[in-house]
Design an enzyme around this catalytic site. Structure first.
Site, PDB file in Angstrom:
ATOM      1  N   SER A 169       0.818  -1.216   0.000  1.00  0.00           N
ATOM      2  CA  SER A 169       0.000   0.000   0.000  1.00  0.00           C
ATOM      3  C   SER A 169       0.850   1.264   0.000  1.00  0.00           C
ATOM      4  O   SER A 169       1.910   1.316   0.631  1.00  0.00           O
ATOM      5  CB  SER A 169      -0.895  -0.001   1.248  1.00  0.00           C
ATOM      6  OG  SER A 169      -1.528   1.248   1.429  1.00  0.00           O
ATOM      7  N   GLU A 190       0.153   3.705   1.648  1.00  0.00           N
ATOM      8  CA  GLU A 190       0.145   4.202   3.025  1.00  0.00           C
ATOM      9  C   GLU A 190       1.475   3.922   3.725  1.00  0.00           C
ATOM     10  O   GLU A 190       1.804   4.563   4.723  1.00  0.00           O
ATOM     11  CB  GLU A 190      -0.993   3.563   3.817  1.00  0.00           C
ATOM     12  CG  GLU A 190      -2.374   4.056   3.441  1.00  0.00           C
ATOM     13  CD  GLU A 190      -2.684   5.445   3.995  1.00  0.00           C
ATOM     14  OE1 GLU A 190      -2.084   5.823   5.011  1.00  0.00           O
ATOM     15  OE2 GLU A 190      -3.528   6.134   3.403  1.00  0.00           O
ATOM     16  N   TYR A 250      -2.145   0.168  10.456  1.00  0.00           N
ATOM     17  CA  TYR A 250      -2.346  -0.511   9.177  1.00  0.00           C
ATOM     18  C   TYR A 250      -1.102  -0.401   8.306  1.00  0.00           C
ATOM     19  O   TYR A 250      -0.609  -1.401   7.759  1.00  0.00           O
ATOM     20  CB  TYR A 250      -3.541   0.110   8.444  1.00  0.00           C
ATOM     21  CG  TYR A 250      -3.628  -0.265   6.979  1.00  0.00           C
ATOM     22  CD1 TYR A 250      -4.126  -1.512   6.591  1.00  0.00           C
ATOM     23  CD2 TYR A 250      -3.219   0.624   5.985  1.00  0.00           C
ATOM     24  CE1 TYR A 250      -4.207  -1.853   5.244  1.00  0.00           C
ATOM     25  CE2 TYR A 250      -3.293   0.283   4.645  1.00  0.00           C
ATOM     26  CZ  TYR A 250      -3.793  -0.955   4.279  1.00  0.00           C
ATOM     27  OH  TYR A 250      -3.860  -1.292   2.951  1.00  0.00           O
TER      28      TYR A 250
END
Length: 326
Positions: free
Chosen positions: A129, A131, A153
């Protein structure tokens, strides 16, 4: 004999689009679903090309349960494994960091170890990801940009990324990380900001809702169309060796821009309906993400086709149609 693929997270947005793609290429598709997953078949039953397909097989299992992974891998013996399963809500990961780590991070280690212990020659895709870049060190972000995760996460995804690299380098497994930047569609879960907006727009237009409460609308993201991004996943596993790729559009747009386009699509002024609520802010914000997908362009011959404004219109129209049907 049809090639076999195993997908975790098959009932979600990416899983359903990937299933459609693989079926179109003649694959036999197996999916792992948790007993508590709801809805059970997710978007698989809503897609004409997957509903009722005799080439789809669903199996109960869980990334938190190593035994179920070993049992299923030994039974199915897939040529390709796509790990799309995770606790994937960034905001919720702050509330359940332990569970997020167990599934999103350690679950990947369990899956890779099962493949390794069984001696399967399966090629492995890990859904990484954007992120992971978090507090970005450079703009745009590429495969060489250092990670600075800013949520449980994202931290879990960094572990998953490196454990996939480790199994590639330690045991010679064909593993690839797809560092996918935000990718949306009408199948996106309503807990994600883009779908939260488009479902609210449809309800407000229909008179079923008046206000939409938002967090940080100045955050900027690189948004693409999920249906196109799953092709990049497949392409990674067709390469002679595993590798890591950024998958992105190379454009960045703010949540505010998304709001403007979404409300404009139905002839409404977003400022009359949107209110900022501090409870929707993350404890640590990620302000700007924009990907450099040159490597994917060159090595995979992959490029995004759907533009940002077209994606917003596509999603709003789909939610308007869904509301009208219901």
């Amino acid at each position: 004999m049809a090639k076999k693929a195993l997908i975790t997270g098959i009932t979600g947005q990416d899983g359903s689009y990937l299933t459609e793609l693989l079926l179109s290429k003649g694959y036999e598709v197996h999916g792992i679903v948790r007993r508590t997953a709801a809805p059970y078949r997710g978007y698989l039953d809503r897609a004409p090309s997957t509903a009722g397909s005799k080439q789809i097989f669903l199996h109960h299992g869980d990334l938190a349960d190593a035994g179920s992974l070993i049992r299923l891998l030994e039974k199915i013996r897939p040529e390709e494994v796509y790990n799309l399963g995770a606790q994937s809500d960034v905001r919720i990961s702050f509330d359940i960091p332990g569970y997020t780590a167990d599934v999103t991070a350690t679950g990947v280690a369990r899956l890779l170890e099962a493949i390794h212990q069984l001696g399967l020659p399966a090629r492995f895709y890990q859904a990484s990801s954007s992120e992971m870049f978090g507090k970005v060190r450079e703009i745009p972000q590429s495969e060489l940009t250092p990670f600075h995760p800013r949520s449980p996460y994202a931290v879990a995804k960094v572990y998953a990324y490196w454990i996939a690299v480790n199994y590639r380098e330690s045991y010679g497994l064909h593993t690839s990380n797809g560092i996918l930047f935000n990718h949306e569609s009408p199948r996106r879960g309503e807990n994600f900001v883009t779908r939260k907006i488009t479902t609210a727009v449809a309800r407000i237009k229909a008179g079923q809702q008046d206000k939409l409460f938002m967090g940080n609308i100045e955050a900027k993201r690189d948004w693409g169309y999920a249906k196109e991004y799953v092709e990049a996943m497949w392409l990674m596993l067709q390469q002679p060796a595993g590798d890591d790729y950024v998958v992105a559009t190379g454009e960045t747009h703010s949540v505010r821009e998304f709001l403007e386009l979404a409300f404009d699509r139905v002839g409404l002024d977003w400022q009359k309906h949107v209110e900022i609520d501090p409870k929707f802010y993350r404890p640590a914000e990620v302000e700007q993400l924009i990907g450099n997908a040159d490597k994917a362009h060159k090595k995979l011959n992959w490029s995004p086709k759907t533009k940002f404004a077209d994606l917003v219109r596509l999603m709003v129209d789909a939610d308007m149609e869904l509301l009208n049907k219901s």
